[in-house]
Design a protein around this motif. Structure first.
Motif, PDB file in Angstrom:
ATOM      1  N   GLN A  18       0.849  -1.183   0.000  1.00 34.62           N
ATOM      2  CA  GLN A  18       0.000   0.000   0.000  1.00 34.62           C
ATOM      3  C   GLN A  18       0.890   1.240   0.000  1.00 34.62           C
ATOM      4  O   GLN A  18       1.417   1.642   1.034  1.00 34.62           O
ATOM      5  CB  GLN A  18      -0.920   0.005   1.216  1.00 34.62           C
ATOM      6  CG  GLN A  18      -2.031  -1.018   1.180  1.00 34.62           C
ATOM      7  CD  GLN A  18      -2.986  -0.778   0.032  1.00 34.62           C
ATOM      8  OE1 GLN A  18      -3.039  -1.556  -0.905  1.00 34.62           O
ATOM      9  NE2 GLN A  18      -3.755   0.301   0.095  1.00 34.62           N
ATOM     10  N   SER A  46      -0.222  -0.741  -5.125  1.00 35.76           N
ATOM     11  CA  SER A  46      -1.456   0.033  -5.202  1.00 35.76           C
ATOM     12  C   SER A  46      -1.281   1.102  -6.284  1.00 35.76           C
ATOM     13  O   SER A  46      -0.175   1.302  -6.791  1.00 35.76           O
ATOM     14  CB  SER A  46      -1.774   0.643  -3.844  1.00 35.76           C
ATOM     15  OG  SER A  46      -0.713   1.484  -3.406  1.00 35.76           O
ATOM     16  N   HIS A  57      -4.506   6.092  -0.589  1.00 33.51           N
ATOM     17  CA  HIS A  57      -4.827   4.865  -1.343  1.00 33.51           C
ATOM     18  C   HIS A  57      -4.535   4.966  -2.828  1.00 33.51           C
ATOM     19  O   HIS A  57      -4.208   3.974  -3.455  1.00 33.51           O
ATOM     20  CB  HIS A  57      -6.284   4.473  -1.125  1.00 33.51           C
ATOM     21  CG  HIS A  57      -7.253   5.598  -1.335  1.00 33.51           C
ATOM     22  ND1 HIS A  57      -7.629   6.016  -2.588  1.00 33.51           N
ATOM     23  CD2 HIS A  57      -7.915   6.380  -0.453  1.00 33.51           C
ATOM     24  CE1 HIS A  57      -8.492   7.016  -2.479  1.00 33.51           C
ATOM     25  NE2 HIS A  57      -8.680   7.264  -1.193  1.00 33.51           N
ATOM     26  N   THR A 509      -6.968  -8.313   2.024  1.00 28.65           N
ATOM     27  CA  THR A 509      -6.680  -7.242   1.080  1.00 28.65           C
ATOM     28  C   THR A 509      -6.827  -5.901   1.778  1.00 28.65           C
ATOM     29  O   THR A 509      -7.184  -5.833   2.957  1.00 28.65           O
ATOM     30  CB  THR A 509      -7.637  -7.252  -0.133  1.00 28.65           C
ATOM     31  OG1 THR A 509      -8.909  -6.705   0.260  1.00 28.65           O
ATOM     32  CG2 THR A 509      -7.850  -8.658  -0.686  1.00 28.65           C
ATOM     33  N   HIS A 510      -6.593  -4.831   1.009  1.00 26.20           N
ATOM     34  CA  HIS A 510      -6.801  -3.482   1.535  1.00 26.20           C
ATOM     35  C   HIS A 510      -8.289  -3.181   1.712  1.00 26.20           C
ATOM     36  O   HIS A 510      -8.644  -2.164   2.308  1.00 26.20           O
ATOM     37  CB  HIS A 510      -6.184  -2.450   0.585  1.00 26.20           C
ATOM     38  CG  HIS A 510      -6.812  -2.458  -0.781  1.00 26.20           C
ATOM     39  ND1 HIS A 510      -6.625  -3.483  -1.675  1.00 26.20           N
ATOM     40  CD2 HIS A 510      -7.631  -1.577  -1.393  1.00 26.20           C
ATOM     41  CE1 HIS A 510      -7.299  -3.229  -2.780  1.00 26.20           C
ATOM     42  NE2 HIS A 510      -7.925  -2.072  -2.639  1.00 26.20           N
ATOM     43  N   ASP A 511      -9.165  -4.049   1.196  1.00 32.03           N
ATOM     44  CA  ASP A 511     -10.605  -3.822   1.273  1.00 32.03           C
ATOM     45  C   ASP A 511     -11.340  -4.818   2.159  1.00 32.03           C
ATOM     46  O   ASP A 511     -12.545  -4.657   2.381  1.00 32.03           O
ATOM     47  CB  ASP A 511     -11.228  -3.879  -0.127  1.00 32.03           C
ATOM     48  CG  ASP A 511     -11.118  -2.550  -0.863  1.00 32.03           C
ATOM     49  OD1 ASP A 511     -10.972  -1.520  -0.195  1.00 32.03           O
ATOM     50  OD2 ASP A 511     -11.163  -2.550  -2.102  1.00 32.03           O
ATOM     51  N   TYR A 646      -1.057 -10.018   1.300  1.00 27.54           N
ATOM     52  CA  TYR A 646      -1.216  -8.611   1.672  1.00 27.54           C
ATOM     53  C   TYR A 646      -0.133  -8.212   2.665  1.00 27.54           C
ATOM     54  O   TYR A 646       0.280  -9.011   3.510  1.00 27.54           O
ATOM     55  CB  TYR A 646      -2.603  -8.374   2.275  1.00 27.54           C
ATOM     56  CG  TYR A 646      -2.890  -6.904   2.553  1.00 27.54           C
ATOM     57  CD1 TYR A 646      -2.923  -5.992   1.505  1.00 27.54           C
ATOM     58  CD2 TYR A 646      -3.102  -6.451   3.848  1.00 27.54           C
ATOM     59  CE1 TYR A 646      -3.177  -4.655   1.749  1.00 27.54           C
ATOM     60  CE2 TYR A 646      -3.364  -5.116   4.094  1.00 27.54           C
ATOM     61  CZ  TYR A 646      -3.390  -4.219   3.047  1.00 27.54           C
ATOM     62  OH  TYR A 646      -3.634  -2.890   3.287  1.00 27.54           O
ATOM     63  N   ASP A 658     -10.958  -0.830   6.677  1.00 28.88           N
ATOM     64  CA  ASP A 658     -10.138   0.348   6.411  1.00 28.88           C
ATOM     65  C   ASP A 658     -10.685   1.562   7.185  1.00 28.88           C
ATOM     66  O   ASP A 658     -11.890   1.672   7.386  1.00 28.88           O
ATOM     67  CB  ASP A 658     -10.111   0.647   4.909  1.00 28.88           C
ATOM     68  CG  ASP A 658     -11.475   1.088   4.360  1.00 28.88           C
ATOM     69  OD1 ASP A 658     -11.697   2.296   4.236  1.00 28.88           O
ATOM     70  OD2 ASP A 658     -12.314   0.210   4.068  1.00 28.88           O
ATOM     71  N   ASN A 661      -6.875  -1.441   8.292  1.00 28.94           N
ATOM     72  CA  ASN A 661      -6.074  -2.443   7.576  1.00 28.94           C
ATOM     73  C   ASN A 661      -5.079  -1.827   6.605  1.00 28.94           C
ATOM     74  O   ASN A 661      -4.437  -2.547   5.835  1.00 28.94           O
ATOM     75  CB  ASN A 661      -6.987  -3.436   6.836  1.00 28.94           C
ATOM     76  CG  ASN A 661      -7.879  -2.758   5.813  1.00 28.94           C
ATOM     77  OD1 ASN A 661      -7.778  -1.559   5.565  1.00 28.94           O
ATOM     78  ND2 ASN A 661      -8.774  -3.531   5.212  1.00 28.94           N
ATOM     79  N   ARG A 662      -4.963  -0.517   6.603  1.00 28.50           N
ATOM     80  CA  ARG A 662      -3.998   0.149   5.712  1.00 28.50           C
ATOM     81  C   ARG A 662      -2.881   0.832   6.490  1.00 28.50           C
ATOM     82  O   ARG A 662      -2.162   1.669   5.970  1.00 28.50           O
ATOM     83  CB  ARG A 662      -4.722   1.140   4.811  1.00 28.50           C
ATOM     84  CG  ARG A 662      -5.788   0.470   3.943  1.00 28.50           C
ATOM     85  CD  ARG A 662      -6.530   1.417   3.038  1.00 28.50           C
ATOM     86  NE  ARG A 662      -7.620   0.719   2.346  1.00 28.50           N
ATOM     87  CZ  ARG A 662      -8.428   1.299   1.470  1.00 28.50           C
ATOM     88  NH1 ARG A 662      -8.265   2.574   1.160  1.00 28.50           N
ATOM     89  NH2 ARG A 662      -9.396   0.608   0.883  1.00 28.50           N
TER      90      ARG A 662
END
Length: 782
Positions: A18, A46, A57, A509-511, A646, A658, A661-662
């Motif tokens: 990320q 990303s 992001h 994941t980032h999502d 990830y 999020d 998680n980022r």
């Protein structure tokens, strides 16, 4: 520029980074030696193109022709690529074809459209309905109605300013009095609340800050993809992850064009497959980004019988009304109605206008004289009954907009003749009403609205209203039936190996709303639903301070899955939870008293003294959580497809939705533990034996024999590698353990990759196989 066609480089495994201003290309380069040592083949970045300053992001692109300066610019990206190559790694980048940031001061193309209107050469870039709103592009930026905010609008030379917003003035209008000046522009600044019903540009879901881009136009495609294609052609980048293709007017044509322009480079698409849905076989891609794999891996570690018991406990504890989560299908349907009439009201209006225009212009008498309200009702009733994200030109629309859905939709009408509007709309969508003017636009708008509706009603609403098991509320999942048998999992893997062997797979994941390790812990609750219900009865006995029993259930599960953490992380996640659910508060209609009550409950309950009892249960169940964590990781890394790891998840990684998680991670992690050892072993094995996992590989289920056979899930890859994991370990322990259960092995001698001195042949006693860890990875050595 069209790269010369060559055999695409297919990654053996990717690692998602990320990028953000505090973690630019240079920082990624310092992590390369460590990441290369893990055994991955490619860094997965990303978005790298110019985005809104400070973006964390990168999905808010403002310039497709430049690599983002805050990350180090194009030279920084090229330097990262060189460093990666020196360590044997390539690059895969995330691209964003569907939308750009609605930030005129940074988005030159949009700036020119605001200045010159529909005659601007950039006007074709954006999906704007110039026939609506008197030919002005609505800009929902004002903090209140214009009459209250007009004194804060200021003309400054050839621009209009409103706080940090800056807009260009149409030529020759700068000297007009302010009210007349506003009327003379190609845009109209309005109160942000008008976006819900009045907006006249396509956006990303219901996010007005992201405006839809018309990449279906060949010139727009060339302009927005030129830089990425040049980087591919020059070998700086090897592959692509395509963000949100379902928002596009024509995903089929777009993906064919991208495939041709890229020379067939490895490409995966963020296509969310509903339960039982298959990726369109005509798409020239390697596969999806992997949410379908996530659903199947999680399902393997979820107890079906225990989930049923947990669901019953949830209904007794939370007493949800039907529209608040009593039944999954009903929850989705009601959420869809709410989203269509609120968040997507502008999109529904545009779809209705197109349908009305098509019917009015049709040479077919049967399509004439249809009231707009009837067309709107018909479209809405069909939309809420779709069970997938959208239909595609390459597929059978009748299998998506079904006759069963139409039959139900007709019940929304009292007068049978008015119910014919359902058949009119469906026939237009299926191409059964000739090929009159506007029909293609109607099909496109319907599909794009369907995609946004599915995402908003399921992912962003129903997943927060139906919460018996939080680990099941992930994109592509089925919270109503989250568990899968080993046979169902094996059937899925066999199909992937046959049809999409180079598809992407993910578990975090980032999502994702919860990382894989949090979900793995939550899945254990399906093995002890009575314990969970008993604990909740104990910690909530007084009932004081509980604003909503359904949210309380979710809050207690959150702290169980997350484990010890800063209370603020939990508070922020729960605040997002209640706003997304939209039952007592929302992002646009916030209810401070309710939100304050939720925050107070979280602080005093799950994050207060009673939370220690949840922590004690988690500690007690630690061996079974560990079995799930390691099992999920190993299955993901060795099943068919290309695994994406990830950032930070090679070690134990507990994260919520999020932006939690980022958060930045350490390279390498402080203590990777058993999960780190399993991850590195699997990735290095993939790198060492790529043929065992590639396009020509095979997948074969292995069936254990004996009293605990159902608790051992195993498979072989190409007769060279064996994966075996423990599933439902708590149930296993209660049933007396492995006893004499055995796992027959393919021919040959097999060494434990994590302990090569251990070898097996013919069969393995499962108790011995799992003596060190609840998982095993074997490599054929003879």
């Amino acid at each position: 520029m069209t790269p010369e066609r060559s055999d695409p480089v297919v990654p053996t495994a990717t690692y998602r980074l990320q990028l953000q201003p505090e973690f630019p290309f240079a920082a990624a380069a310092t992590a390369v030696p460590y990441l290369a040592s893990l055994g991955i083949s490619h860094l997965h970045l990303s978005p790298v193109l110019e985005s809104v300053p400070g973006s964390l992001h990168g999905y808010d692109v403002v310039d497709h022709a430049r690599v983002r300066e805050e990350l180090g610019g194009e030279e920084g990206l090229r330097a990262l690529a060189r460093t990666a190559r020196e360590h044997g790694l390539g690059l895969v980048v995330d691209i964003v074809p569907n939308h750009m940031a609605m930030a005129p001061r940074h988005n030159h193309a949009l700036w020119e459209v605001l200045r010159e209107g529909p005659k601007s050469p950039y006007a074709r870039w954006f999906d704007i309905d110039w026939e609506a709103q008197g030919g002005q592009l609505l800009l929902p930026v004002l903090g209140g109605p214009l009459g209250r905010e007009i004194d804060r609008l200021e003309v400054d030379g050839d621009v209009l300013r409103y706080y940090d917003h800056v807009f260009p003035l149409r030529e020759g209008t700068g000297e007009l009095p302010l009210p007349q000046l506003l009327d003379a522009q190609w845009y109209r600044p309005v109160w942000w609340r008008l976006a819900r019903t009045e907006l006249n540009y396509r956006r990303f879901f219901s996010i007005s800050e992201l405006i839809g881009v018309r990449v279906e136009d060949p010139e727009v495609f060339e302009a927005t993809h030129g830089k990425i294609l040049a980087l591919l052609h020059e070998g700086v980048v090897d592959g692509m992850r395509v963000d949100h293709p379902d928002g596009l007017a024509d995903p089929d044509t777009y993906l064919r064009r991208l495939h041709e322009a890229s020379g067939g480079r490895w490409t995966v698409v963020e296509k969310i497959l509903s339960d039982g849905e298959h990726l369109p076989p005509s798409w020239p891609v390697a596969g999806t980004t992997g949410y379908d794999a996530l659903r199947h891996v999680d399902g393997l570690f979820t107890d079906p019988a225990g989930f049923g018991e947990l669901l019953g406990q949830y209904r007794r504890f939370a007493a949800p009304q039907t529209d608040r989560g009593g039944q999954w299908e009903a929850t989705v349907r009601r959420a869809a109605y709410k989203v269509l009439t609120h968040e997507l009201a502008a999109e529904t209006d545009r779809l209705t206008r197109v349908a009305d225009r098509v019917c009015a212009a049709s040479p077919e008498p049967a399509l004439r004289d249809r009231a707009p309200w009837a067309l709107r009702t018909a479209a809405q009733e069909l939309l809420v009954r779709l069970e997938v994200y959208r239909p595609y030109a390459s597929g059978d629309a009748a299998a998506v907009v079904t006759e069963e859905a139409a039959a139900e939709a007709r019940h929304a009408f009292v007068v049978p003749e008015e119910a014919e509007a359902v058949d009119v709309v469906r026939d237009l969508l299926l191409g059964r009403a000739g090929d009159g003017p506007g029909q293609e636009e109607l099909r496109t708008r319907f599909a794009q609205t369907a995609s946004a509706l599915r995402a908003k009603s399921v992912e962003d609403t129903a997943f927060y209203r139906y919460v018996p098991l939080l680990s099941a509320t992930e994109v592509g999942g089925n919270p109503g039936a989250p568990a899968l048998s080993p046979e169902e999992f094996h059937a899925y893997c066999a199909r992937v190996q046959r049809d999409w062997p180079a598809t992407g797979t993910v578990v975090s994941t980032h999502d994702t709303k919860r990382s894989a390790d949090v979900r793995a812990a939550l899945a254990v609750l399906t093995e002890c639903p009575e314990r969970w219900a008993s604990l909740l009865a104990e910690v909530t006995r007084s009932g004081e301070g509980v604003p909503d029993a359904q949210v309380a259930w979710a809050a207690w599960q959150t702290v169980f899955g997350l484990g010890p953490a800063e209370p603020e992380r939990v508070r922020q996640a729960l605040l997002k939870h209640v706003r997304e659910a939209g039952l007592f508060t929302s992002w646009t209609e916030q209810e401070p008293p309710y939100e304050e009550a939720v925050a107070a409950f979280v602080a005093a309950g799950p994050c207060g003294p009673p939370g220690a009892r949840v922590a004690a249960l988690r500690d007690e169940l630690a061996p079974h959580i560990r079995a799930n964590v390691l099992g999920v990781a190993l299955v993901h890394l060795t099943m068919p497809g290309v695994p994406d790891v990830y950032q930070g998840t090679e070690a134990e990684y507990r994260a919520l939705v999020d932006p939690d998680n980022r958060r930045p991670v350490r390279f390498p992690p402080e203590d990777a533990g058993d999960k780190g050892a399993v991850t590195a072993a699997a990735l290095r094995l993939r790198a060492r034996r790529p043929a065992a996992f590639g396009d020509a590989a095979t997948y074969a289920p292995l069936t254990a024999e004996g009293p605990a056979a159902a608790h051992c899930a195993a498979f072989a890859r190409s007769g060279e590698v064996v994966t075996a994991v423990t599933r439902l370990s708590l149930r296993l322990a209660r049933a007396g353990g492995w006893r004499e259960t055995r796992l027959p092995l393919p021919p040959g001698r097999w060494a434990d990759v994590l302990a090569p001195e251990r070898e097996f042949e013919g069969h393995a006693r499962v108790a011995e196989l799992f003596a060190r860890l609840p998982v095993a990875l074997l490599e054929r050595v003879g």
